[in-house]
Every structure is written in structure tokens, then in C-alpha cells.
Write an enzyme that holds these catalytic residues in place. Structure first.
Site, PDB file in Angstrom:
ATOM      1  N   ARG A 160       0.652  -0.979  -0.366  1.00  0.00           N
ATOM      2  CA  ARG A 160      -0.164  -0.155   0.432  1.00  0.00           C
ATOM      3  C   ARG A 160       1.281   0.929   0.131  1.00  0.00           C
ATOM      4  O   ARG A 160       2.018   1.126   0.160  1.00  0.00           O
ATOM      5  CB  ARG A 160      -0.829  -0.439   1.358  1.00  0.00           C
ATOM      6  CG  ARG A 160      -1.413  -1.110   1.196  1.00  0.00           C
ATOM      7  CD  ARG A 160      -2.685  -0.964   2.359  1.00  0.00           C
ATOM      8  NE  ARG A 160      -2.173  -1.562   3.695  1.00  0.00           N
ATOM      9  CZ  ARG A 160      -2.142  -1.790   4.899  1.00  0.00           C
ATOM     10  NH1 ARG A 160      -4.147  -1.301   5.098  1.00  0.00           N
ATOM     11  NH2 ARG A 160      -1.591  -1.740   5.372  1.00  0.00           N
ATOM     12  N   LYS A 216       1.473   2.689   7.614  1.00  0.00           N
ATOM     13  CA  LYS A 216       1.554   1.460   8.557  1.00  0.00           C
ATOM     14  C   LYS A 216       2.964   2.707   9.444  1.00  0.00           C
ATOM     15  O   LYS A 216       3.335   3.220   9.096  1.00  0.00           O
ATOM     16  CB  LYS A 216       2.478   0.046   8.269  1.00  0.00           C
ATOM     17  CG  LYS A 216       1.701  -0.577   7.620  1.00  0.00           C
ATOM     18  CD  LYS A 216       0.397  -1.282   8.202  1.00  0.00           C
ATOM     19  CE  LYS A 216       0.891  -1.991   9.452  1.00  0.00           C
ATOM     20  NZ  LYS A 216       0.208  -2.320  10.632  1.00  0.00           N
ATOM     21  N   ASP A 229      -2.740  -6.202  14.914  1.00  0.00           N
ATOM     22  CA  ASP A 229      -1.635  -4.970  15.368  1.00  0.00           C
ATOM     23  C   ASP A 229      -1.951  -4.280  16.922  1.00  0.00           C
ATOM     24  O   ASP A 229      -1.523  -3.642  17.035  1.00  0.00           O
ATOM     25  CB  ASP A 229      -2.620  -4.277  14.341  1.00  0.00           C
ATOM     26  CG  ASP A 229      -2.372  -4.392  13.065  1.00  0.00           C
ATOM     27  OD1 ASP A 229      -0.772  -4.520  13.109  1.00  0.00           O
ATOM     28  OD2 ASP A 229      -3.080  -3.912  12.042  1.00  0.00           O
ATOM     29  N   TYR A 237      -0.944   4.681  10.389  1.00  0.00           N
ATOM     30  CA  TYR A 237      -1.378   3.709  11.786  1.00  0.00           C
ATOM     31  C   TYR A 237      -0.341   2.966  12.775  1.00  0.00           C
ATOM     32  O   TYR A 237       1.123   3.371  12.674  1.00  0.00           O
ATOM     33  CB  TYR A 237      -1.734   2.576  10.873  1.00  0.00           C
ATOM     34  CG  TYR A 237      -3.065   2.660  10.398  1.00  0.00           C
ATOM     35  CD1 TYR A 237      -4.276   2.243  10.830  1.00  0.00           C
ATOM     36  CD2 TYR A 237      -3.001   2.301   9.064  1.00  0.00           C
ATOM     37  CE1 TYR A 237      -5.054   2.315  10.433  1.00  0.00           C
ATOM     38  CE2 TYR A 237      -4.176   2.579   8.373  1.00  0.00           C
ATOM     39  CZ  TYR A 237      -5.793   2.219   9.414  1.00  0.00           C
ATOM     40  OH  TYR A 237      -7.065   2.620   8.448  1.00  0.00           O
ATOM     41  N   HIS A 246      -0.708   2.068  16.038  1.00  0.00           N
ATOM     42  CA  HIS A 246      -0.902   0.577  16.795  1.00  0.00           C
ATOM     43  C   HIS A 246       0.245   0.816  18.119  1.00  0.00           C
ATOM     44  O   HIS A 246       0.995  -0.269  18.490  1.00  0.00           O
ATOM     45  CB  HIS A 246      -0.604  -0.395  16.647  1.00  0.00           C
ATOM     46  CG  HIS A 246      -1.664  -0.367  15.061  1.00  0.00           C
ATOM     47  ND1 HIS A 246      -3.248  -0.707  15.541  1.00  0.00           N
ATOM     48  CD2 HIS A 246      -1.726  -0.632  14.076  1.00  0.00           C
ATOM     49  CE1 HIS A 246      -4.173  -0.374  14.080  1.00  0.00           C
ATOM     50  NE2 HIS A 246      -3.093  -0.073  13.425  1.00  0.00           N
ATOM     51  N   GLU A 270      -5.831   4.672  13.907  1.00  0.00           N
ATOM     52  CA  GLU A 270      -5.935   4.117  14.316  1.00  0.00           C
ATOM     53  C   GLU A 270      -7.461   4.471  15.411  1.00  0.00           C
ATOM     54  O   GLU A 270      -8.446   3.919  16.761  1.00  0.00           O
ATOM     55  CB  GLU A 270      -5.396   2.577  15.146  1.00  0.00           C
ATOM     56  CG  GLU A 270      -5.048   3.312  15.635  1.00  0.00           C
ATOM     57  CD  GLU A 270      -3.626   2.951  15.700  1.00  0.00           C
ATOM     58  OE1 GLU A 270      -2.458   3.208  16.579  1.00  0.00           O
ATOM     59  OE2 GLU A 270      -3.035   3.301  14.910  1.00  0.00           O
TER      60      GLU A 270
END
Length: 368
Positions: A15, A75, A270, A94, A96, A118
């Protein structure tokens, strides 16, 4: 503002942080966008498309980080990127944090402004930047579960739909949120016998009304989950506490309740995973077997379908990226309470309480 789109370097992550369409919206407003060479190729977007959208192509990831005021990624940064993030630089991705102590400490050290997709949360408690990837991950969880149910992959040797005269596979979905709903719908569409659990009775009532007839609802408790495991074929773990570690709903001893070849798909990996026996895997090595039970715990499931995922993600993130670029991160967060909740770290201070609690770090409420 100068916005940077680096190439993702996590294992098999194809991605990219933004489509050419999204870049065009930024440049049209007078912002400068730097895209790393070949960053979009894995998602089907050439450098030429980005150039036509007004972006400047830079040769290396170092160039992108050095040039940009704000980094837009997919990510979380990994070790080679830690030193590239500088004090005051906005990183929108993201993160996490609750599942990665090393990352948390590295971002503290960087002094960057870490805004996590998130934990962006609207007033109705929905998570607008998790929803598109959750919808992809839920569907992919069932596809992958069905694949590993094949005997040639170590599974029980069942087709998920069954055939006339043969019962379909049984799928247990833990969690009735976006991931769980997407997983249950696809499993039902494939003909499986599906049970979906949740602790919210209003949510179970809604699912009971909206789901196909081969989807059954069940209140989520340890007792009820244990009873389901004896003849289940695929378990999809899809529970989430925003920004916090996922609760462990399947413990090590529960593996003994399942038949060998049962497939566990942990979409919550995640956030540390909702199965006690889960550890993160990658697309290049996605499964492992423990006590005869197959575990699929890839931490970036939507990365396997990057074209769909990148477009869906940009559709959701673009309005927030534009606000951050137009106003600067502080004013954008003042104006939008949902974006305010996305700020996890500023100047080395942890501003999201759940992350601080998980790692025993001081919590500093965000003030603007």
C-alpha cells in the site's frame, strides 16, 4: 505545507499513503507533495501519475523525510525509519503503539507529532480511519481462513460452503464491530454456518436483524466461547479497544478444545492479538501451527490487496490530511475533536492515556 509520501518498507506492504487523486487535492490547494520514487507501484500507481497530479518525485526515503513537514503513511515506522523522524514533524499513520514498546520509545525520542489513524474517533464512537481497512481485513480474514482450511494447507480438508448432502463449515467470529460484521457477511455469503459474538446486546440485536439467516448471534463470554470451540472450523478474532491492547479471548488451554486443523485468524494482532497464542506473522510467512491449530496472524492483512486498500484508505484520510495541511496540526485538532483524539504523542510526551497505561509511561493530557 510540505507533505511527504514515503514508500512503505514493512514486509510485503504494497500500500501507499495516498493515491494520485489525493495528491492532486493537496497540490491544487497550493501544498507541496513529495513522493518517493516507486512508492505507489505496488498499488498500481506509477510515478508518472503522481507527477501529473503535481507531486515531486524524490529518489530516497531519506529525501522524503528530510523535505516534508508532515509524513503521510500507511503502517507504523519501523527501525530504519526511526532516526529519520525529526522533532516537531507530523507523522500521520497507523501506529498501534499499545502492541510495540520499541516503536513507542523510538517515537518518544524523536519528538515528532504522532497522529494515529486508529484512534481518530467521532462523537458516535466510530473510528472513521479504521473502518475502510477493517472492512477489507474482515473479508480477507474469511478468504484466508477458507484457504488454510484445505488439507493441503494443514487444515481439516473442508470447503467452507459444504455441498448438497454435506454440512458447511462452522465459522465463529469474535467481535461484532466493523471487522466482525464484514467477516460474518462474507462467510455467510460463501455458505458457512456463522456465529458472531459481542458483549453489546443492542449490537447483537442489530446484527440479528440485518444479517442473513445463516448468521447466529451469541453473547460473548468465556463459557459461551468454550462451548462453541468443539466443532468450529474457523475462528476470526476481531475485538478492539481503541488504542489499547486487545483482550485475550482464546487462551492456550482452549486450543485443546478444538479439532486439529482448525484455523484461527487474529485480525486484532495489530493491537497485540486476541488469542493468547498469537504472535505477528507476515505475508511471506503467514501461518504457524501450535497444538495442531493453525494460526494466521498477519499484521497488515489489507496489504495483500493494495490497490483496493489504498483507494479506500485515501477516501477516508484525505479530509483529515487536507485539514492538517491547510491549518497546521494544532489548529486542525482544535477545530475537530475526532482528530484531537488521534494525537498519541507530542514532543516525547504520551498524550493518549491507554498507550501510557500499557507501557507504564507518564500520561500528559494534550493541551493546545
Amino acid at each position: 505545507m510540505k507533505v511527504g509520501i514515503p514508500k512503505e518498507i514493512k514486509n510485503n506492504e504494497n500500500r501507499v499513503g495516498m493515491t494520485p487523486s489525493g495528491v492532486s487535492e493537496l497540490t491544487r490547494r497550493g501544498h507541496i507533495v513529495y513522493v518517493q520514487k516507486s512508492a505507489g507501484e505496488g498499488s498500481g500507481f506509477s510515478d508518472q501519475l503522481y507527477e501529473e497530479a503535481g507531486a515531486e518525485i524524490l529518489p530516497t526515503i531519506e529525501d522524503v523525510y528530510k523535505s516534508a513537514d508532515m509524513i503521510v503513511k500507511v503502517k507504523e515506522p519501523i527501525a530504519p525509519e526511526y532516526a529519520l523522524i525529526r522533532h516537531g514533524q507530523v507523522v500521520f499513520t497507523y501506529f498501534h503503539f499499545a502492541s510495540d514498546h520499541e516503536l513507542t520509545l523510538a517515537m518518544q525520542k524523536s519528538g515528532g507529532v504522532c497522529i494515529a489513524y486508529e484512534t481518530v474517533e467521532k462523537s458516535d464512537h466510530s473510528l472513521p480511519l479504521l473502518i475502510p481497512m477493517s472492512e477489507v481485513a474482515g473479508r480477507m480474514a474469511v478468504q484466508n481462513g477458507a484457504y488454510y482450511l484445505q488439507k493441503t494447507q494443514g487444515g481439516k480438508g473442508k470447503v467452507i460452503s459444504g455441498v448438497p448432502g454435506v454440512k458447511p463449515a462452522r465459522v465463529l467470529v469474535l467481535g461484532g464491530g466493523t471487522v466482525g460484521e464484514a467477516a460474518a457477511r462474507l462467510a455467510a455469503g460463501m455458505g458457512a454456518d456463522v456465529t458472531i459474538t459481542d458483549i453489546s446486546l443492542p449490537r447483537l440485536k442489530q446484527l440479528q436483524v440485518e444479517m442473513p439467516s445463516n448468521v447466529h448471534t451469541l453473547y460473548s463470554s468465556e463459557h459461551n466461547i468454550r462451548k462453541e470451540l468443539a466443532d468450529v472450523d474457523i475462528v476470526v478474532g476481531s475485538v478492539l479497544i481503541p488504542g489499547d491492547a486487545a483482550p485475550k479471548l482464546i487462551t492456550r488451554d482452549m486450543l485443546q478444545l478444538m479439532e486439529p486443523g482448525t484455523v484461527l485468524v487474529d485480525v486484532a494482532i495489530d493491537q497485540g492479538g486476541c488469542f493468547e497464542t498469537s504472535h505477528a506473522t507476515t505475508h511471506s510467512d503467514p501461518v504457524y501451527t501450535l497444538d495442531g491449530i493453525i494460526h494466521y496472524a498477519v499484521a497488515n492483512i489489507p496489504g495483500a490487496v493494495p490497490n483496493t486498500s489504498t483507494i479506500a484508505l485515501t477516501n477516508a484520510t484525505l479530509r483529515y490530511v487536507l485539514a492538517l495541511a491547510d491549518k497546521g496540526w494544532q489548529q486542525a485538532c482544535k477545530d475537530d475533536p475526532s482528530l484531537f483524539k488521534g494525537v498519541n504523542m507530542v514532543d516525547g510526551k504520551v498524550t493518549f492515556e491507554a498507550v501510557a497505561k500499557v507501557w507504564g509511561l507518564p500520561y500528559t493530557p494534550l493541551t493546545l
